[in-house]
Enzyme design. Sequence first.
Site, short mmCIF file in Angstrom:
data_model
loop_
_atom_site.label_atom_id
_atom_site.label_comp_id
_atom_site.label_asym_id
_atom_site.label_seq_id
_atom_site.Cartn_x
_atom_site.Cartn_y
_atom_site.Cartn_z
N ASN A 104 -32.86 10.88 30.88
CA ASN A 104 -33.90 9.58 30.49
C ASN A 104 -34.77 9.97 29.88
OD1 ASN A 104 -35.10 7.46 30.60
ND2 ASN A 104 -34.77 6.58 32.45
N CYS A 153 -39.61 2.37 29.37
CA CYS A 153 -38.58 2.60 28.80
C CYS A 153 -38.08 1.46 27.53
CB CYS A 153 -37.18 2.59 29.77
SG CYS A 153 -37.70 4.20 30.95
N HIS A 161 -30.44 2.02 26.21
CA HIS A 161 -31.45 3.07 26.75
C HIS A 161 -30.55 3.89 27.77
CE1 HIS A 161 -34.31 4.86 29.17
NE2 HIS A 161 -34.24 4.34 29.99
O1 UT7 Z 1 -35.32 4.18 32.69
C1 UT7 Z 1 -35.95 3.39 33.56
C2 UT7 Z 1 -35.06 2.44 34.34
N1 UT7 Z 1 -34.77 3.42 35.56
C3 UT7 Z 1 -33.52 3.64 35.91
O2 UT7 Z 1 -32.69 2.73 35.20
C4 UT7 Z 1 -32.98 4.26 37.19
C5 UT7 Z 1 -32.38 3.24 38.12
N2 UT7 Z 1 -31.56 3.87 38.98
C6 UT7 Z 1 -30.80 4.80 39.31
O3 UT7 Z 1 -30.24 5.37 38.16
C7 UT7 Z 1 -30.28 5.35 40.33
O4 UT7 Z 1 -30.51 4.33 41.41
C8 UT7 Z 1 -30.63 6.79 40.89
C9 UT7 Z 1 -29.77 7.76 39.94
C10 UT7 Z 1 -31.98 6.94 40.71
C11 UT7 Z 1 -30.16 6.98 42.35
O5 UT7 Z 1 -28.69 6.46 42.59
P1 UT7 Z 1 -28.33 5.86 43.84
O6 UT7 Z 1 -26.95 5.61 43.70
O7 UT7 Z 1 -28.97 4.59 43.77
O8 UT7 Z 1 -28.76 6.73 44.92
P2 UT7 Z 1 -29.86 6.46 46.36
O9 UT7 Z 1 -31.26 6.18 45.52
O10 UT7 Z 1 -28.80 5.14 46.67
O11 UT7 Z 1 -29.56 7.72 47.10
C12 UT7 Z 1 -28.71 7.92 47.74
C13 UT7 Z 1 -28.85 9.27 48.50
C14 UT7 Z 1 -29.80 9.30 49.19
O12 UT7 Z 1 -29.67 10.04 50.60
P3 UT7 Z 1 -29.02 9.07 52.04
O13 UT7 Z 1 -30.40 8.08 52.27
O14 UT7 Z 1 -27.95 8.13 51.45
O15 UT7 Z 1 -29.03 10.07 52.94
C15 UT7 Z 1 -30.83 10.10 48.52
O16 UT7 Z 1 -31.85 10.63 49.40
O17 UT7 Z 1 -28.89 10.35 47.57
C16 UT7 Z 1 -29.89 11.18 47.94
N3 UT7 Z 1 -30.51 11.60 46.85
C17 UT7 Z 1 -30.33 12.79 46.33
N4 UT7 Z 1 -29.50 13.58 46.72
C18 UT7 Z 1 -29.31 14.96 45.89
C19 UT7 Z 1 -31.68 11.14 45.95
N5 UT7 Z 1 -31.79 12.17 44.94
C20 UT7 Z 1 -31.23 13.27 45.10
C21 UT7 Z 1 -31.01 14.28 44.34
N6 UT7 Z 1 -30.00 15.28 44.93
N7 UT7 Z 1 -31.53 14.56 43.31
#
Ligand code: UT7
Length: 323
Positions: free
Chosen positions: A280, A113, A250
């Site tokens: 992204n 990225c 980004h």
């Molecule tokens: O470009 C390169 C760099 N990459 C980034 O900068 C990405 C960085 N990370 C992020 O943007 C975020 O961490 C994400 C958008 C990927 C995820 O957001 P988050 O607030 O960190 O969510 P999480 O991973 O803590 O997941 C929260 C909950 C989980 O459920 P539980 O364990 O709380 O029951 C996941 O299983 O959301 C669930 N979940 C989803 N639910 C519905 C994960 N993906 C999804 C989904 N739809 N697509």
Amino acid sequence: MIRAVVRGFGAALPKQVLTNHDLEKKVDTSDEWIVQRTGIRQRYIAGEGETTASLGAEAARAALANAGLTPDDIDLIIVATSTPDNTFPATAVNIQNRLGMHHGFAFDVQAVCSGFVYAMATADGYIRGGMAKRALVIGAETFSRILDWNDRTTCVLFGDGAGALVLEATEQPGETSDRGILTSSLRSDGSHKEKLYVDGGPSTTGTVGHLRMEGREVFKHAVGMITDVIIAAFEATGTTADDLDWLVPHQANRRIIEGSAKKLGIPMEKVVVTVDVHGNTSAASIPLALATAAGDGRIKQGDLVMLEAMGGGFTWGSVLLRW
Ligand code: UT7
């Protein structure tokens, strides 16, 4: 002194749009979750015949037209991509051929990225060192082709596209008020590999592999790393957040963008956000955002513009330029 000045910009997107509602039919997700957690509403997905090189070449042609130049005027092409058409030759050479260019030189930069920031810093070095007069710097990706479409934690985040800038060697007094790239700060730390990587490759599995990400872990590091390289750019040039006209980050996640802007005291009115429509697009996200904001007249000649990115590796970096 010689500076690398932006002379033109261009972008290309695949024909097909994939909305969050479309994704609700493929995996267990919801428009509400995706919008709340990321700000993404839709992304573009490459269809048959659309590849990283075809999108990159289309963006390059648009940038050349915007600059009023032809491929004959270019002597360097750098493509930032992690999704090349082939393991080799470089996508940059593929694009060179598509542009009908048989002179100059072309190569790829792979910093995921952060690729476009790395490619800009690299082109700047070649231009200031006198090895190139005019460079096409392209960010082009088809991440849809390395996604695991059964993994809802990653497949909802990414999209395809390409953006390009033409950089031109220009004699400048070298003041901060003069146009061109003022400074670049690049960083990497390979100890974070497992947090964001592709589980295949020519030398390990002999396959292309799929993207794997511990999103929460990446998120934890993102704001700190981004603000670190932006502050480095301010310190190198004696500028401050108040001097900035535009922050073009980004586009991974609206929450990361807002968190970084807040930490630096940059109001959101000065931040270009396209993650809602593009998702992204990895190395393509910054040049796509630049082409959007320069195309609609927000970014104007003479504006002070900060580019920043953070991604797989980890890699992170910033480029401060006067448009
Ligand atoms: O470009 C390169 C760099 N990459 C980034 O900068 C990405 C960085 N990370 C992020 O943007 C975020 O961490 C994400 C958008 C990927 C995820 O957001 P988050 O607030 O960190 O969510 P999480 O991973 O803590 O997941 C929260 C909950 C989980 O459920 P539980 O364990 O709380 O029951 C996941 O299983 O959301 C669930 N979940 C989803 N639910 C519905 C994960 N993906 C999804 C989904 N739809 N697509």
